[in-house]
Design a protein around this motif. Structure first.
Motif, PDB file in Angstrom:
ATOM      1  N   GLY A   1      -9.457   6.256   8.727  1.00 46.28           N
ATOM      2  CA  GLY A   1      -8.107   7.154   8.934  1.00 46.28           C
ATOM      3  C   GLY A   1      -7.974   7.739  10.094  1.00 46.28           C
ATOM      4  N   GLU A   2      -8.047   6.733  11.559  1.00 48.26           N
ATOM      5  CA  GLU A   2      -8.171   7.460  13.066  1.00 48.26           C
ATOM      6  C   GLU A   2      -6.919   7.063  13.906  1.00 48.26           C
ATOM      7  OE1 GLU A   2     -11.569   4.527  12.775  1.00 48.26           O
ATOM      8  OE2 GLU A   2     -12.725   6.462  12.418  1.00 48.26           O
ATOM      9  N   SER A   3      -6.461   6.642  12.918  1.00 47.93           N
ATOM     10  CA  SER A   3      -5.050   6.305  13.877  1.00 47.93           C
ATOM     11  C   SER A   3      -3.607   7.616  13.666  1.00 47.93           C
ATOM     12  CB  SER A   3      -4.603   4.356  14.101  1.00 47.93           C
ATOM     13  OG  SER A   3      -3.552   5.110  15.561  1.00 47.93           O
TER      14      SER A   3
ATOM     15  N   ARG B   1      -8.211  11.470  -6.239  1.00 50.00           N
ATOM     16  CA  ARG B   1      -7.324  11.034  -6.714  1.00 50.00           C
ATOM     17  C   ARG B   1      -7.478  11.687  -8.029  1.00 50.00           C
ATOM     18  NH1 ARG B   1      -7.148   4.655  -7.180  1.00 50.00           N
ATOM     19  NH2 ARG B   1      -8.578   4.640  -6.141  1.00 50.00           N
ATOM     20  N   LEU B   2      -8.176  13.176  -8.073  1.00 53.30           N
ATOM     21  CA  LEU B   2      -8.547  14.414  -9.588  1.00 53.30           C
ATOM     22  C   LEU B   2      -7.601  14.135 -10.643  1.00 53.30           C
ATOM     23  CD1 LEU B   2     -11.076  16.710 -10.062  1.00 53.30           C
ATOM     24  CD2 LEU B   2      -8.891  18.128  -9.181  1.00 53.30           C
ATOM     25  N   LEU B   3      -6.271  14.314 -10.668  1.00 54.90           N
ATOM     26  CA  LEU B   3      -5.198  14.558 -11.423  1.00 54.90           C
ATOM     27  C   LEU B   3      -4.775  13.780 -12.162  1.00 54.90           C
ATOM     28  CD1 LEU B   3      -3.370  17.296 -10.301  1.00 54.90           C
ATOM     29  CD2 LEU B   3      -4.982  17.579 -11.839  1.00 54.90           C
TER      30      LEU B   3
ATOM     31  N   CYS C   1      -0.118   9.071  -3.253  1.00 58.17           N
ATOM     32  CA  CYS C   1      -0.038   8.089  -3.752  1.00 58.17           C
ATOM     33  C   CYS C   1      -0.725   7.531  -2.207  1.00 58.17           C
ATOM     34  CB  CYS C   1       1.750   7.211  -3.675  1.00 58.17           C
ATOM     35  SG  CYS C   1       2.134   5.651  -2.692  1.00 58.17           S
ATOM     36  N   PHE C   2      -1.065   6.229  -2.201  1.00 60.36           N
ATOM     37  CA  PHE C   2      -1.571   5.678  -0.830  1.00 60.36           C
ATOM     38  C   PHE C   2      -1.388   3.992  -1.126  1.00 60.36           C
ATOM     39  CE2 PHE C   2      -4.264   2.711   2.032  1.00 60.36           C
ATOM     40  CZ  PHE C   2      -4.150   3.782   3.135  1.00 60.36           C
ATOM     41  N   LEU C   3      -0.285   3.109   0.615  1.00 60.54           N
ATOM     42  CA  LEU C   3       0.178   1.823   0.392  1.00 60.54           C
ATOM     43  C   LEU C   3      -0.893   1.169   1.311  1.00 60.54           C
ATOM     44  CD1 LEU C   3       3.366   2.769   1.026  1.00 60.54           C
ATOM     45  CD2 LEU C   3       3.273   2.062  -1.058  1.00 60.54           C
TER      46      LEU C   3
ATOM     47  N   ASN D   1      -9.676  -1.097  -3.719  1.00 57.37           N
ATOM     48  CA  ASN D   1      -9.179  -0.700  -4.258  1.00 57.37           C
ATOM     49  C   ASN D   1      -8.295   0.434  -3.965  1.00 57.37           C
ATOM     50  OD1 ASN D   1      -9.964  -2.895  -6.115  1.00 57.37           O
ATOM     51  ND2 ASN D   1     -11.393  -1.227  -7.369  1.00 57.37           N
ATOM     52  N   PHE D   2      -8.275   0.928  -2.648  1.00 54.32           N
ATOM     53  CA  PHE D   2      -7.644   2.062  -2.384  1.00 54.32           C
ATOM     54  C   PHE D   2      -5.784   2.191  -2.626  1.00 54.32           C
ATOM     55  CE2 PHE D   2      -8.961  -1.238   1.158  1.00 54.32           C
ATOM     56  CZ  PHE D   2      -7.456  -1.733   1.913  1.00 54.32           C
ATOM     57  N   SER D   3      -4.855   0.674  -2.736  1.00 52.15           N
ATOM     58  CA  SER D   3      -3.869   1.163  -3.125  1.00 52.15           C
ATOM     59  C   SER D   3      -3.065   1.064  -4.217  1.00 52.15           C
ATOM     60  CB  SER D   3      -3.062  -0.119  -2.512  1.00 52.15           C
ATOM     61  OG  SER D   3      -3.204  -0.667  -1.169  1.00 52.15           O
TER      62      SER D   3
ATOM     63  N   ILE E   1      -0.140  15.601  -3.553  1.00 56.78           N
ATOM     64  CA  ILE E   1      -0.130  15.119  -2.504  1.00 56.78           C
ATOM     65  C   ILE E   1      -0.482  14.651  -1.850  1.00 56.78           C
ATOM     66  CG2 ILE E   1       1.775  17.505  -2.341  1.00 56.78           C
ATOM     67  CD1 ILE E   1      -0.337  18.622  -0.426  1.00 56.78           C
ATOM     68  N   GLY E   2      -0.592  14.078  -0.211  1.00 55.75           N
ATOM     69  CA  GLY E   2      -1.043  12.697  -0.122  1.00 55.75           C
ATOM     70  C   GLY E   2      -1.889  11.659  -0.905  1.00 55.75           C
ATOM     71  N   ASP E   3      -3.028  11.137  -0.754  1.00 55.75           N
ATOM     72  CA  ASP E   3      -3.518   9.854  -1.440  1.00 55.75           C
ATOM     73  C   ASP E   3      -3.585   9.926  -2.658  1.00 55.75           C
ATOM     74  OD1 ASP E   3      -3.155   8.688   1.309  1.00 55.75           O
ATOM     75  OD2 ASP E   3      -5.877   8.646   1.048  1.00 55.75           O
TER      76      ASP E   3
END
Ligand SMILES: Cc1cc2nc3c(=O)[nH]c(=O)nc-3n(C[C@H](O)[C@H](O)[C@H](O)COP(=O)(O)OP(=O)(O)OC[C@H]3O[C@@H](n4cnc5c(N)ncnc54)[C@H](O)[C@@H]3O)c2cc1C
Length: 430
Positions: free
Chosen positions: A72-74, A188-190, A313-315, A292-294, A308-310
Motif C-alpha cells: 500500500g505504497e502509493s 478484520r477482527l470484528l 471495507c477494502f475495494l 481475497n482482499f476485496s 475503520i479502514g480495511d
C-alpha cells in the motif's frame, strides 16, 4: 479526557462478537481507558493521534513490532492533506514526491498521464510514494507524541462488550475501555468474528508483487521527475510500478484469475518492456502473494465499537485509495467520538453511523470506477484516451487524487448516477 463515572447504562450484553475470557467481577478491577484501538496501521495511528491531541486517554494494541513490511505504497492527495494535522512532516529523502498517475497499455503503446495539478480546485496537488514500514512507523510516532500509548507485540485474540465497557484480550492480559475501535486491516477482527465479511467478486482476486533494489540512473531518469505511479493495463488485470526511496521500485500484478501463485509475476512481466528495462541490473527481493482482499464489513459499528479502514471495507488496489480512505475514516470517527466521550454518550449504537454514511460516498464512487475498470471498456475510453472535455478530465483527476466529497465533479456525478446494475443472476458487489 476525564472519565465520567461509569453509570452502568446498557448493562445488558451487546450482540457484538464476544469471547468472554474472564469473570466480569474480576474484570471490574481494571483501569478503564477512554478508547482502545486494535491495529497501528494508518487508520489506527491516525485516529489515536487525533484523539490524544484532544486529551482522550487512548491505548493502541498492535500485534507486530515496527518497522514491518506492508503493501500500500502509493498515497493520494486526499489522505496527505491530513499529514500536517497529525504532525507528520514528510521528508523528501524518505518519501518520494508523486505528481500523479500514468495509465499505459504496452500492447498498443497508448498512455495517458494524469497530473494532480490538473484537478478541480481543492486538496494538495501532489502526494507521496512511501515504504510502508517507514510511513507507518512515522504515523505511530505521531500518535505517541500526541500522548497515545502504543503497545507492540500485542495480538488481540478476544473482544467483549459489556454494558459499560469493551474488554480486549491479548496474551498479556486484558485492556478495558469505554470504546473499542477495530483498525486491524485485512485481519478484520470484528467482521470475521461476527461473520460479517461480504466479498466483492467483480474486482481483483489476487496480487503478486516484489521490490527491486538498485535501479540504474537511466531508469530513475525515465521514471522521474513526476514519479507517477504507473498502472499497466493488461487483459484480465493490471500491473503497478511505484518508485520508492533509495532507487527502489515496487512492482506488482493484480489479476481477476483464481488460484495464482508467485509464478504469475514472471509470466506477467516476461513480456513487459517497461518493467524489464527499469529493473535491468536491479536486485529482486522476496515475491509475495495476497488474495481475497476485496470485501466489506456489513456490521462496521454498534454500541461502543466501530471498525475503520480495511477493517470496515477494502475495494481494490487499482486507484490507490486504501490509505486515504482509512485516514479519512479515522478523521470522521474522531470528530464524533471526542464529543461523545465528553458527554458520556459513547454507548450510542448510532455514534459511528455518520462515519459509515460519509465513507459510503467514497466507497460508492471508487466501487463504481473499479467495477468499470475491470468489467467494461473504461480503461480504454477514460484512462488511455485523450478527453476532449476538459471539465470531465479534471473530474477524473480529482477522483484519482481521492477527492470524492465535492458536489461539482461531473465525472463523479456520472459514476454515481449510472452505478452499474447487475445483469440478471449476477451479484454486483457480493
Ligand atoms: C495488493 C495491494 C496493493 C495496495 N496498494 C495500495 C496503494 O498503492 N495505495 C493505497 O493507499 N492503498 C493500497 N492498498 C491498500 C492499503 O494497503 C490498505 O488500504 C491500508 O493499509 C489500510 O490501512 P489500515 O490502517 O486500515 O490497515 P493496515 O494498514 O493493514 O493496518 C492494520 C494493523 O493492524 C494490525 N493487526 C491486525 N490484526 C491485529 C490483531 N488481532 N491484534 C493487534 N494488531 C492487529 C496489523 O499488524 C496492522 O499493523 C493496497 C492493498 C493491496 C491488497
Amino acid at each position: 479526557m476525564r472519565r465520567r463515572a461509569l453509570t452502568g447504562i446498557m448493562r445488558g450484553r451487546m450482540s457484538t462478537p464476544v469471547d468472554s475470557t474472564e469473570p466480569i467481577e474480576r474484570a471490574r478491577a481494571h483501569r478503564v481507558h477512554d478508547v482502545v484501538i486494535v491495529g497501528a496501521g494508518p487508520a489506527g495511528s491516525s485516529l489515536a493521534t487525533l484523539l490524544a491531541q484532544r486529551g482522550v486517554d487512548v491505548v493502541v494494541l498492535e500485534k507486530e513490532h515496527f518497522p514491518r513490511f506492508h503493501i500500500g505504497e502509493s498515497l493520494l492527495p486526499a489522505g496527505c492533506v491530513l499529514h500536517e494535522r497529525l504532525g507528520l512532516e514528510p521528508d523528501p529523502d524518505v518519501f518520494v514526491w508523486k505528481g500523479g498517475a500514468e495509465f499505459r497499455c504496452e500492447a498498443t503503446g497508448r498512455r495517458q498521464v494524469f497530473r494532480f495539478d490538473e484537478a478541480l480546485p481543492g486538496p494538495p496537488r501532489s502526494a507521496w510514494q512511501v515504504e510502508r514500514a517507514t510511513f507507518d512507523t512515522a504515523l505511530r510516532d505521531c500518535a505517541v507524541r500526541a500522548g497515545a500509548v502504543v503497545r507492540h507485540g500485542e495480538k488481540v485474540r478476544g473482544v467483549a462488550i459489556d454494558g459499560d465497557r469493551a474488554r480486549v484480550t491479548t496474551d498479556s492480559g486484558e485492556v478495558h475501555a469505554r470504546y473499542l475501535v477495530d483498525a486491524t486491516g485485512q485481519d478484520r477482527l470484528l467482521a470475521r468474528k461476527a461473520r460479517a465479511v461480504v466479498p466483492y467478486k467483480r474486482f481483483g482476486k489476487a496480487a503478486v508483487f516484489t521490490h527491486f533494489d538498485g535501479l540504474s540512473r537511466d531508469a530513475l531518469d525515465e521514471i522521474g521527475p513526476g514519479n507517477e505511479i504507473r498502472v499497466l493495463v493488461r487483459p484480465g488485470g493490471w500491473g503497478w510500478a511505484i518508485p520508492l526511496p533509495g532507487a527502489r521500485l515496487s512492482v506488482g500484478i493484480v489479476t481477476q484469475a483464481q488460484g495464482v501463485d508467485e509464478g504469475l509475476f514472471d509470466a506477467a512481466f516476461a513480456d513487459s518492456p517497461i518493467v524489464r528495462a527499469w529493473t535491468a541490473g536491479a536486485e529482486r527481493r522476496e515475491t509475495r502473494v495476497v488474495r481475497n482482499f476485496s470485501y466489506k464489513n456489513s456490521a462496521p459499528h454498534g454500541a461502543r465499537y466501530a471498525a475503520i479502514g480495511d477493517a470496515a471495507c477494502f475495494l481494490d488496489p487499482v486507484f490507490s485509495s486504501g490509505v486515504a480512505l482509512a485516514m479519512i475514516a479515522a478523521e470522521q470517527l474522531a470528530l464524533r467520538l471526542v464529543p461523545a466521550l465528553a458527554a458520556g454518550t459513547e454507548a450510542d449504537p448510532a455514534l459511528a453511523a455518520g462515519v459509515s454514511a460519509h465513507l459510503e460516498r467514497g466507497y460508492a464512487t471508487f466501487g463504481s470506477l473499479i467495477d468499470r475498470f475491470y468489467n467494461s471498456r473504461f480503461a480504454d475510453t477514460v484512462f488511455l484516451s485523450d478527453s476532449e472535455d476538459s471539465l470531465m478530465r479534471r473530474g477524473v483527476v480529482s477522483l484519482l487524487g481521492g477527492d470524492a466529497w465535492r458536489d461539482d465533479n461531473p465525472f463523479q456525478d456520472m459514476l454515481l448516477r449510472a452505478r452499474r446494475r447487475p445483469a440478471p443472476g449476477e451479484a454486483a458487489a457480493s
